[in-house]
Design a protein around this motif. Sequence first.
Motif, PDB file in Angstrom:
ATOM      1  N   VAL A 174       0.840  -1.205   0.000  1.00 23.97           N
ATOM      2  CA  VAL A 174       0.000   0.000   0.000  1.00 23.97           C
ATOM      3  C   VAL A 174       0.871   1.250   0.000  1.00 23.97           C
ATOM      4  O   VAL A 174       0.574   2.237  -0.687  1.00 23.97           O
ATOM      5  N   ALA A 175       1.968   1.226   0.738  1.00 21.73           N
ATOM      6  CA  ALA A 175       2.866   2.380   0.793  1.00 21.73           C
ATOM      7  C   ALA A 175       3.461   2.682  -0.584  1.00 21.73           C
ATOM      8  O   ALA A 175       3.745   3.841  -0.903  1.00 21.73           O
ATOM      9  N   LYS A 176       3.623   1.651  -1.390  1.00 22.28           N
ATOM     10  CA  LYS A 176       4.177   1.837  -2.735  1.00 22.28           C
ATOM     11  C   LYS A 176       3.101   2.192  -3.760  1.00 22.28           C
ATOM     12  O   LYS A 176       3.400   2.407  -4.943  1.00 22.28           O
ATOM     13  N   GLY A 177       1.851   2.212  -3.328  1.00 21.99           N
ATOM     14  CA  GLY A 177       0.755   2.534  -4.238  1.00 21.99           C
ATOM     15  C   GLY A 177       0.393   1.414  -5.171  1.00 21.99           C
ATOM     16  O   GLY A 177      -0.120   1.640  -6.276  1.00 21.99           O
ATOM     17  N   VAL A 178       0.634   0.174  -4.773  1.00 23.47           N
ATOM     18  CA  VAL A 178       0.365  -0.994  -5.607  1.00 23.47           C
ATOM     19  C   VAL A 178      -1.135  -1.178  -5.807  1.00 23.47           C
ATOM     20  O   VAL A 178      -1.938  -0.947  -4.894  1.00 23.47           O
ATOM     21  N   ASP A 179      -1.509  -1.617  -6.985  1.00 21.83           N
ATOM     22  CA  ASP A 179      -2.901  -1.939  -7.304  1.00 21.83           C
ATOM     23  C   ASP A 179      -3.289  -3.193  -6.521  1.00 21.83           C
ATOM     24  O   ASP A 179      -2.662  -4.252  -6.654  1.00 21.83           O
ATOM     25  N   LEU A 180      -4.306  -3.079  -5.671  1.00 21.47           N
ATOM     26  CA  LEU A 180      -4.704  -4.202  -4.827  1.00 21.47           C
ATOM     27  C   LEU A 180      -5.356  -5.328  -5.617  1.00 21.47           C
ATOM     28  O   LEU A 180      -5.650  -6.396  -5.060  1.00 21.47           O
ATOM     29  N   GLY A 181      -5.555  -5.133  -6.896  1.00 19.88           N
ATOM     30  CA  GLY A 181      -6.104  -6.196  -7.729  1.00 19.88           C
ATOM     31  C   GLY A 181      -5.035  -7.138  -8.241  1.00 19.88           C
ATOM     32  O   GLY A 181      -5.349  -8.178  -8.838  1.00 19.88           O
ATOM     33  N   ARG A 182      -3.785  -6.821  -7.995  1.00 18.06           N
ATOM     34  CA  ARG A 182      -2.702  -7.694  -8.472  1.00 18.06           C
ATOM     35  C   ARG A 182      -2.654  -8.984  -7.658  1.00 18.06           C
ATOM     36  O   ARG A 182      -3.053  -9.017  -6.487  1.00 18.06           O
ATOM     37  N   PRO A 183      -2.149 -10.073  -8.277  1.00 18.67           N
ATOM     38  CA  PRO A 183      -2.174 -11.382  -7.611  1.00 18.67           C
ATOM     39  C   PRO A 183      -1.229 -11.466  -6.408  1.00 18.67           C
ATOM     40  O   PRO A 183      -0.184 -10.831  -6.365  1.00 18.67           O
TER      41      PRO A 183
END
Length: 688
Positions: free
Chosen positions: A625-634
């Motif tokens: 989350v801190a890196k701004g990752v898309d939570l839809g990724r596997p």
Amino acid sequence: MSVQVNFRQVASVAIVAWFGAFLEWLDFYTYALLAGLVAKIFFPSADPIASLLASFAALAIGFLFRPLGAIVFGKIGDQFGRKVAFITAMSLMLVGTLGIGLLPGYAEIGILASVGVFILRIIQGLALGGGYGAAITYLGEFVPEHRRGFFTGFLFTTPAAGMATVGALIWLFSTMLGTQQYNAWGWRLNFIVAGVIVFIIVLAMHLFYKETPVFSMLRAVRRVTSAPIREVFSRKYLPLVLLAWIGVVGAHGPIWYTNQLFNTYYVGPNFQKYVDSATASALLSTATYAALWMYPLFGYISDKVGRKPILLLGIYGNALWFPIAFWLIDQVGPQKDLTALWLLFWSMTLFNGIGYSGAMSAFLLELFPARIRLSAVSLAYNLGYGVTGGLTPFVITWLYSITKNVYLSTILWSTVVPMVMALWYALKGPETLGTRIWAEFAAEKFAKKTVTLPATTPIREVVKAMVDTGVKYVVLTGSVVGIFGTRSLIRALAAGAKLDEPAGNYAVKTSCIDAKAPVTEVFVALEQYNVRAVPVCEGGKPVGIVEARELVNEALGLRSVLKKKVALRFNVYDAAPRELVTIAPDKSLKEAIDLMAKYNIGFLPVVEDGKLVGVLSETDIVKAVAKGVDLGRPVAEFANKPIVVDKSATLRDAAELMVKYNIRHIPIVEDGKVVGVISVRDVLKAIG
């Protein structure tokens, strides 16, 4: 800082501690006051002084073994609890007392009788060395901080009350049976009656005695030392033990035993022959009873003016009174003036109530930290009263055999020696009044620095601050104080929160614990708010945070597991929860978050076709989350390589891996398939 206690609880604890300590002294001094008679039964000799010296040597050896008892039972009490130490010591005292009462005399079994007395006196010395220190520590840790001297002053009446009661029993039995019958066999009744009473009280204490709250807290936060004696003899604490022994307790030891023991020998048939033994015992016992009120009174005064002035008055005042008091005894003694003798005995026992008051116990309790308190208090106390004090009858008798002057011998040992020893305390000793023995359990002692942000700070920024600073919790301030941690993020995301929303909307609202408050309030807050960390405040402002895992010292607990043999008897599968939650590698991070929130867990094994391929923790979610990752990724993109343990492995095996890799969860596998997950908490719970 103080701990709120119920007066009824304090009173019940004080009564239990008082009776336990009283009975130990009743047992111990039954021999002391009967030493002259015991000498004839177990140490017959043509020279009465030689016979008396042998009996006093048996008396002294019991005192000399008290420091060893302090070491043995101090270790038990500092590792396993004050209750265990106290009851075990009392049981041992029971063996020593009944043993002397039932032991055949020299006329029946010869030298074995003499040896038997020495062995039984050693047992008594060991028991008293451990038991009385445990009683002092127990009561002192339980009572209110500002009344420690007053309440423990009552406990310090037990040696005097025990000795006085023995004197009264000697008078009672000798009067009932007559001198001839009493000297032949009746003296054994004193030992037998004392032993039977101790048995009854030990049984009652086993059922009703509670553990000290300070030791309970030590155990709760895993601060119980594994080597109390080594710590006591360390460079840090040994000077304090020596100061307490030599400058305070040791200086008062000869004074106390002169007041409460040797003065009966002085006026009795062994020396000046002013009165018979029964009369001397009656004089001492009644004078002692009449002076018992001094012990709590001067304990109370020490709560107001300090420990040091009271203790110095008790030592120097009494030491300087001896030359006058014994000179006056020699003036009125030949006239058999019992009233004058009683008043002089009473004056000396009054002084005992000053030096041996609650000021003494409070000083010892306040001088040492909780983790070694019982060992240090017991050792200093028993070196002082057990060695320096306990040698009093023997040393004065030995000096008398040289000087042939009992007055001079008494003054040399009971006036000169104490005044010299007390100089150390007078010049260098600290004032301990005001020391809060709960201070080492203040919330601030367990708090660590944390990040503090306004409650309006967006979740995104709070998470970034957590990753940048390496913390698991952030304190949010505003109209109320809240905690936002890794589990808070999981719950917020599972609820559909946006990262730009204020973090305060998803923080756990909790009270801020005052920095000076006892850590017990932290435990209450953790349970009340169902959180794993609470903030600590000073002046209403957050200054730190206390985490549950550090409060109970999980890291130390894991290391202790490695040393326990019991850890080899349990396997990891039996200790792990039966419910297993896993996730497939092709599932999204959002699905993993939802699972964690649903089951309130922070760790997921990643499983594909029944095989363990990785692990995902809530910390991994926070970093993503801190890196701004898309939570839809596997999940597969964020899973870590697992550290695993076989189903048949022991808890020690799991603890070793947790310590080695600094991890909190380990998957349990069987033939490559994950069958469970064991955590640090599971390991510690299983081991206890």
